[in-house]
Scaffold this active site. Structure first.
Site, PDB file in Angstrom:
ATOM      1  N   THR A 186      68.408  63.857 150.271  1.00 41.62           N
ATOM      2  CA  THR A 186      67.915  63.786 148.901  1.00 41.62           C
ATOM      3  C   THR A 186      67.213  62.459 148.692  1.00 41.62           C
ATOM      4  O   THR A 186      67.660  61.421 149.173  1.00 41.62           O
ATOM      5  CB  THR A 186      69.047  63.927 147.872  1.00 41.62           C
ATOM      6  OG1 THR A 186      68.497  63.715 146.580  1.00 41.62           O
ATOM      7  CG2 THR A 186      70.183  62.943 148.099  1.00 41.62           C
ATOM      8  N   GLU A 331      73.766  66.662 146.148  1.00 41.86           N
ATOM      9  CA  GLU A 331      75.114  66.140 146.414  1.00 41.86           C
ATOM     10  C   GLU A 331      76.219  67.099 145.974  1.00 41.86           C
ATOM     11  O   GLU A 331      77.384  66.889 146.282  1.00 41.86           O
ATOM     12  CB  GLU A 331      75.313  64.810 145.667  1.00 41.86           C
ATOM     13  CG  GLU A 331      74.620  63.618 146.286  1.00 41.86           C
ATOM     14  CD  GLU A 331      73.204  63.415 145.755  1.00 41.86           C
ATOM     15  OE1 GLU A 331      72.613  64.385 145.256  1.00 41.86           O
ATOM     16  OE2 GLU A 331      72.691  62.283 145.865  1.00 41.86           O
ATOM     17  N   LYS A 440      61.135  63.340 138.356  1.00 41.47           N
ATOM     18  CA  LYS A 440      61.160  64.672 138.961  1.00 41.47           C
ATOM     19  C   LYS A 440      59.935  65.456 138.520  1.00 41.47           C
ATOM     20  O   LYS A 440      59.776  65.783 137.362  1.00 41.47           O
ATOM     21  CB  LYS A 440      62.427  65.419 138.602  1.00 41.47           C
ATOM     22  CG  LYS A 440      62.808  66.379 139.702  1.00 41.47           C
ATOM     23  CD  LYS A 440      64.211  66.863 139.576  1.00 41.47           C
ATOM     24  CE  LYS A 440      64.704  67.358 140.929  1.00 41.47           C
ATOM     25  NZ  LYS A 440      65.950  68.099 140.818  1.00 41.47           N
ATOM     26  N   TRP A 445      61.227  65.023 143.929  1.00 41.85           N
ATOM     27  CA  TRP A 445      61.369  63.638 143.499  1.00 41.85           C
ATOM     28  C   TRP A 445      60.192  62.743 143.828  1.00 41.85           C
ATOM     29  O   TRP A 445      59.627  62.829 144.911  1.00 41.85           O
ATOM     30  CB  TRP A 445      62.604  63.007 144.153  1.00 41.85           C
ATOM     31  CG  TRP A 445      63.886  63.582 143.665  1.00 41.85           C
ATOM     32  CD1 TRP A 445      64.742  64.362 144.389  1.00 41.85           C
ATOM     33  CD2 TRP A 445      64.470  63.444 142.364  1.00 41.85           C
ATOM     34  NE1 TRP A 445      65.815  64.713 143.599  1.00 41.85           N
ATOM     35  CE2 TRP A 445      65.673  64.166 142.359  1.00 41.85           C
ATOM     36  CE3 TRP A 445      64.075  62.779 141.199  1.00 41.85           C
ATOM     37  CZ2 TRP A 445      66.498  64.240 141.238  1.00 41.85           C
ATOM     38  CZ3 TRP A 445      64.895  62.859 140.085  1.00 41.85           C
ATOM     39  CH2 TRP A 445      66.089  63.578 140.117  1.00 41.85           C
TER      40      TRP A 445
HETATM   41  P1  AMP Z   1      68.324  67.310 143.409  1.00 42.51           P
HETATM   42  O1  AMP Z   1      69.323  66.583 144.190  1.00 42.51           O
HETATM   43  O2  AMP Z   1      66.936  67.117 143.896  1.00 42.51           O
HETATM   44  O3  AMP Z   1      68.671  68.755 143.260  1.00 42.51           O
HETATM   45  O4  AMP Z   1      68.288  66.691 141.949  1.00 42.51           O
HETATM   46  C1  AMP Z   1      69.419  66.581 141.136  1.00 42.51           C
HETATM   47  C2  AMP Z   1      69.031  65.979 139.815  1.00 42.51           C
HETATM   48  O5  AMP Z   1      68.068  66.820 139.162  1.00 42.51           O
HETATM   49  C3  AMP Z   1      70.151  65.833 138.823  1.00 42.51           C
HETATM   50  O6  AMP Z   1      70.939  64.691 139.065  1.00 42.51           O
HETATM   51  C4  AMP Z   1      69.371  65.751 137.522  1.00 42.51           C
HETATM   52  O7  AMP Z   1      68.821  64.465 137.317  1.00 42.51           O
HETATM   53  C5  AMP Z   1      68.225  66.723 137.762  1.00 42.51           C
HETATM   54  N1  AMP Z   1      68.559  68.059 137.253  1.00 42.51           N
HETATM   55  C6  AMP Z   1      69.042  69.115 137.922  1.00 42.51           C
HETATM   56  N2  AMP Z   1      69.202  70.179 137.113  1.00 42.51           N
HETATM   57  C7  AMP Z   1      68.821  69.786 135.880  1.00 42.51           C
HETATM   58  C8  AMP Z   1      68.765  70.413 134.594  1.00 42.51           C
HETATM   59  N3  AMP Z   1      69.092  71.694 134.410  1.00 42.51           N
HETATM   60  N4  AMP Z   1      68.331  69.660 133.553  1.00 42.51           N
HETATM   61  C9  AMP Z   1      67.977  68.370 133.706  1.00 42.51           C
HETATM   62  N5  AMP Z   1      68.000  67.735 134.884  1.00 42.51           N
HETATM   63  C10 AMP Z   1      68.427  68.421 135.963  1.00 42.51           C
END
Ligand code: AMP
Length: 541
Positions: A186, A331, A440, A445
């Site tokens: 990640t 994670e 994002k 990212w």
């Molecule tokens: P990833 O590890 O790339 O899946 O990203 C995880 C992060 O995405 C989380 O810690 C949040 O900051 C963001 N995220 C995931 N789902 C949501 C959601 N439904 N609404 C807002 N942010 C989200």
């Protein structure tokens, strides 16, 4: 004293064995890189995953070795997941949207032994291969007819030939359920990407949980189109849960456009699909313009970024489709919370129900949540107080792969997500901000720190800050604020030209502004929160 029940380790290959036995004829449909649709079933997937494991063993892959994939969602990728884990090795799903240098970094950090790649990624891998220090075999996931006449990769192997040369007389490895099964990096934090190493046990528990009625409600009658990529947070674990239940899977391959997704939804009788909001925006536009409906689709899972209210409303009111708003992280395998209805919520009023659905949902059994202030003090679950979202549970990371800094948890086993959230009395969590310094865009990212570091290498720049601002299509896009060195003359275009060869194209800021000063926190860091507030109303569109 111990209980006297059988010790049946929770192992990923048990899923594919069950799938072949219990619902072998259930279909797996894939759009392919070679062109056209491919159809097979769970029994075929098992048969071919066994032969892939056999072939990898012959190539020298051993237990716990990492086998990387650079691939779209498709049947070969699915086989690879089960074959690699069944061999006792670790499937490392590499995100092809990363900048080439980052891909090289993670492949070397993971010490990948073999790289399985879709045809799409051959030019990228040819360019990267000299930098990949541990990879000894490259396997192109195609048949002989589509192999290139020549390649700079010596000894490039053909996936279909590898599989065809094995007889399938091969037993899955006998493993401890805590052995590693999959690895995903990640970049959702500062610095270099970090690897999350899932165990067989965590993967199985997560798959079970995703099937529950109040989670994704995956079952034998489900026909699922996971638009979420298998290279990003395990396609939200859907392939594992589908194997567990006999759901039909429909894969989009390299195609993400709304007409293709729509065709698959209609032609394959898709009942559930899952993706980041960006994709649904395009789909809603397509439906609006074409006047078409969504066939048998009944649930859309939206996560990875906040689902906008208008999107939830449009799906539900115009198309009669239930929206499941989910939150999770690489994670967390990734499911953490989900917005399924709560018996005590008493949301009779449609507007109040919609408000609740805009929240990121309530924690799934197996994921505990709390919010804390800057001193670690517990904050109330009153839906108002916002604090650092901390979580723990059996499919939440403990220690990043090959980390030099030890466990990522505090003394009580909590993992700080980097998200700022409120939690209401019924447990519905709402993300209100992000403490981690990342942006994002379209579900992937952009590291603001990495962009700042790159631009600070420019001779004319004395200070830099990058923040993410809301964007109607991409959720967030970067705004870059720069301080020029005294007397230096430089324009935004010069900066873009400078950055272009240094970062992925889609990382380039949407806007560059020159400022005289940047705000700082008490500890001397650039105050990103203040900047976000200051530029809040700015419109990129
Ligand atoms: P990833 O590890 O790339 O899946 O990203 C995880 C992060 O995405 C989380 O810690 C949040 O900051 C963001 N995220 C995931 N789902 C949501 C959601 N439904 N609404 C807002 N942010 C989200």
């Amino acid at each position: 004293m111990l209980g006297r029940m059988q010790d049946w380790p929770l192992l990923v290959p048990r899923l594919i064995d069950h799938a072949a036995r219990a619902h072998g004829a259930r279909e797996i449909v894939s759009e392919t890189v070679e062109g056209g649709i491919h159809r097979c079933n769970w029994a075929d997937i098992r048969d071919r995953s066994v032969r892939l494991a056999q072939a990898l063993a012959r190539l020298g892959v051993k237990e716990s070795d990492r086998v990387a994939t650079l691939a779209w969602n498709g049947y070969r990728h699915l086989e690879a997941w089960f074959g690699i884990a069944g061999l006792g090795a670790v499937v490392h799903t590499v995100n092809p949207r990363l900048f080439a240098d980052q891909i090289a970094y993670i492949a070397n950090h993971a010490e990948d032994q073999v790289l399985l790649l879709d045809l799409t990624f051959l030019p990228l891998v040819e360019q990267l291969a000299p930098k990949l220090s541990s990879v000894s075999h490259y396997v192109l996931m195609t048949d002989r007819a589509h192999m290139p006449v020549s390649s700079s990769i010596a000894g490039l192997l053909c996936y279909e030939e590898l599989i065809a040369s094995e007889d399938g007389d091969f037993a899955w490895a006998s493993l401890d359920e805590n052995a590693p099964a999959a690895l995903c990096y990640t970049s959702g934090t500062t610095g270099n990407p970090k690897g999350v190493l899932y165990s067989h046990r965590s993967t199985m528990l997560h798959a079970w949980c995703a099937c529950m009625a109040d989670t994704l409600a995956i079952g034998s009658l489900s026909v699922i189109l996971p638009v979420v990529p298998m290279y990003h947070a395990n396609a939200w674990g859907i392939p594992y849960s589908a194997a567990m239940t006999g759901a039909k899977l429909v894969f989009t391959g390299p195609l993400f456009d709304a007409p293709t997704l729509h065709r698959l939804i209609i032609d394959e009788y898709v009942t559930m699909t899952a993706a980041v909001p960006t994709l649904w925006l395009a789909m809603l536009d397509f439906l609006e313009n074409s006047g078409l409906g969504l066939g048998r689709l009944d649930t859309v899972v939206i996560g990875g970024a906040a689902a906008p209210r208008m999107m939830i409303d449009a799906f539900q009111r115009k198309y009669g489709i239930r929206v499941n708003h989910a939150w999770g992280m690489t994670e967390t395998s990734p499911l953490g919370s989900i917005g399924t209805p709560h018996a005590l919520a008493n949301d009779q009023d449609p507007e109040a129900r919609l408000d609740r659905q805009c929240k990121q949902g309530r924690s799934i059994f197996g994921v505990e949540m709390k919010i804390t202030d800057e001193n670690g003090g517990i904050m109330p679950h009153d839906g108002c107080a916002a604090g650092n979202l901390n979580i723990r549970g059996p499919w939440v990371v403990d220690t990043y792969f090959n980390s030099t800094t030890g466990s990522a948890l505090d003394e009580e086993g909590w993992f700080d997500t980097g998200d700022i959230a409120t939690i209401d009395a019924l447990g519905f969590m709402q993300i209100t901000d992000r403490a981690k310094d990342v942006i994002k865009s379209g579900g992937e990212w952009i590291s603001s720190i990495a962009l700042e570091n790159e631009v600070l290498a420019h001779w004319a720049i004395a200070g830099a800050a990058v923040i993410g601002l809301p964007h109607p299509q991409w959720d967030e896009r970067p705004l870059m604020l720069l301080i020029r060195k005294l007397g230096a003359e430089v324009a935004a275009e010069d900066i873009l030209d400078f950055l272009e060869p240094r970062v992925a194209r889609w990382w380039l800021p949407d806007e560059i502004l020159f400022v005289d000063a940047l705000p700082h926190t008490a500890t001397g860091k650039i105050n990103k929160r203040a900047l976000r507030e200051q530029y809040q109303g700015r419109n990129f569109a």
